[in-house]
Design an enzyme around this catalytic site. Structure first.
Site, short mmCIF file in Angstrom:
data_model
loop_
_atom_site.label_atom_id
_atom_site.label_comp_id
_atom_site.label_asym_id
_atom_site.label_seq_id
_atom_site.Cartn_x
_atom_site.Cartn_y
_atom_site.Cartn_z
N TYR A 4 0.84 -1.21 0.00
CA TYR A 4 0.00 0.00 0.00
C TYR A 4 0.88 1.27 0.00
CZ TYR A 4 -3.75 3.12 1.74
OH TYR A 4 -4.66 4.13 1.92
N LYS A 34 1.12 4.22 -2.85
CA LYS A 34 0.82 5.64 -2.57
C LYS A 34 2.04 6.53 -2.82
CE LYS A 34 -3.49 4.99 -1.39
NZ LYS A 34 -4.59 5.52 -2.22
P1 NAI Z 1 -13.36 2.55 1.02
O1 NAI Z 1 -12.90 1.13 1.02
O2 NAI Z 1 -14.45 2.95 1.94
O3 NAI Z 1 -13.79 3.00 -0.46
C1 NAI Z 1 -13.00 2.66 -1.58
C2 NAI Z 1 -13.92 2.57 -2.80
O4 NAI Z 1 -13.11 2.19 -3.92
C3 NAI Z 1 -15.00 1.50 -2.64
O5 NAI Z 1 -16.27 2.02 -3.00
C4 NAI Z 1 -14.55 0.39 -3.58
O6 NAI Z 1 -15.62 -0.37 -4.13
C5 NAI Z 1 -13.80 1.19 -4.65
N1 NAI Z 1 -12.89 0.34 -5.40
C6 NAI Z 1 -12.06 -0.62 -4.91
N2 NAI Z 1 -11.43 -1.23 -5.92
C7 NAI Z 1 -11.86 -0.65 -7.08
C8 NAI Z 1 -11.58 -0.87 -8.45
N3 NAI Z 1 -10.73 -1.83 -8.85
N4 NAI Z 1 -12.19 -0.09 -9.37
C9 NAI Z 1 -13.09 0.86 -8.98
N5 NAI Z 1 -13.40 1.10 -7.69
C10 NAI Z 1 -12.80 0.36 -6.76
O7 NAI Z 1 -12.05 3.40 1.27
P2 NAI Z 1 -11.85 4.91 1.73
O8 NAI Z 1 -11.38 4.89 3.12
O9 NAI Z 1 -13.01 5.76 1.36
O10 NAI Z 1 -10.58 5.29 0.84
C11 NAI Z 1 -10.63 6.10 -0.32
C12 NAI Z 1 -9.20 6.44 -0.73
O11 NAI Z 1 -8.58 7.14 0.34
C13 NAI Z 1 -8.34 5.22 -1.03
O12 NAI Z 1 -7.48 5.49 -2.10
C14 NAI Z 1 -7.53 5.07 0.24
O13 NAI Z 1 -6.31 4.42 0.02
C15 NAI Z 1 -7.34 6.53 0.64
N6 NAI Z 1 -7.02 6.71 2.04
C16 NAI Z 1 -7.91 6.35 3.04
C17 NAI Z 1 -7.56 6.54 4.36
C18 NAI Z 1 -8.48 6.19 5.50
O14 NAI Z 1 -8.05 6.33 6.66
N7 NAI Z 1 -9.69 5.74 5.26
C19 NAI Z 1 -6.26 7.11 4.74
C20 NAI Z 1 -5.43 7.46 3.63
C21 NAI Z 1 -5.81 7.27 2.34
#
Ligand code: NAI
Length: 248
Positions: A154, A158
């Protein structure tokens, strides 16, 4: 921050941070194309965002598939006529200590988090470059800056996204397209809800603001970068982490 007349594309928009970003951009007046691999949920989320009186549409797409993205990118351009903002937000984790990490754990995370951004930028940057305006925002992570035990795949994805951001900022600047990254810290979504309570409590102790962030707080930074208020900002990584990284 007025985005009226503009079109924004947000990946991973079915839930979490992506859905909130779509909501915020729509709130500023943008028409929004919401993309996710989970079709039912993204269509439902788009219907909720559209309820705010703007055009919003959900698209099923696996960002890790170049062909899938190229086809959906074409549909989005046909449906909306232009693209002004692209937010590469889709992301996954496959956390494991390195010695236990399989090639599949490595490959899947890189394919979605880093190649997904490559694929969508390939599909839509030409539209922005032709328009001579646009803003691309990549959702990275503080882990891409600081590293994290158990997240080598991961963190590498990033960190790669940050390198992509800085390089494209330089390539695209002469044609008026800005490229920035947001590095969230510990944000309250399904991705972090799965962490053991002990790990969550340990995190809270090292965050100067003493709490988790909310998806809306990340979305506000994206909205700023998408808007003309950030007209002289490109190639930057903005942390949204409650002070976590500067505290180290
Ligand atoms: P989440 O898991 O709630 O949402 C991620 C979304 O991406 C989901 O709706 C999922 O279906 C979609 N997804 C996954 N694989 C996919 C694919 N192959 N094609 C299209 N869509 C796909 O995650 P969250 O927490 O909302 O994270 C969003 C972004 O923020 C991510 O890039 C994550 O790495 C980043 N992030 C999140 C943090 C956190 O603490 N939640 C911290 C730092 C970064």
């Amino acid at each position: 921050m007025d985005l009226a007349g503009q079109t924004a594309v947000v990946t991973g928009a079915a839930r979490g941070i992506g859905r909130e970003i779509a909501n915020r951009l729509a709130g500023a007046g943008a028409a929004v194309a919401m993309v996710d691999v989970v079709e039912d949920t993204v269509v439902q989320s788009a219907a909720e965002v559209a309820g705010a009186g703007v055009a919003a549409r959900g698209y099923r797409c696996d960002v890790s598939s170049f062909d899938d993205v190229a086809a959906v990118g074409e549909r989005i351009v046909a449906d909306f006529g232009r693209v002004d903002v692209l937010v590469n937000n889709a992301g996954i984790t496959r956390d494991k200590l390195f010695l236990r990490m399989t090639p599949e754990d490595w490959g899947q995370v890189l394919a979605v988090n880093l190649t997904g951004a490559f694929n969508f930028t390939k599909a839509l940057a030409p539209v922005m470059l032709k328009q001579r305006s646009g803003s691309i925002v990549n959702i990275a992570s503080v882990v891409g800056l600081a590293g994290n035990a158990g997240q080598a795949n991961y963190a590498a994805s990033k960190a790669g996204l940050i390198g992509l951001t800085k390089s494209l900022a330089k390539e695209f600047a002469p044609r008026g397209v800005r490229v920035n990254a947001v590095a969230p810290g510990f944000i309250r979504t399904a991705m972090t809800e799965g962490l053991p309570e002990e790990a969550q409590n340990q995190m809270l102790q090292v965050i100067p603001l003493g709490r988790m962030g909310e998806p809306a707080e990340v979305a506000d930074v994206v909205l700023f970068l998408a808007s003309s208020l950030a007209g002289y900002v490109t190639g930057q990584v903005i942390n949204c982490d409650g002070g976590l990284i500067t505290a180290r």
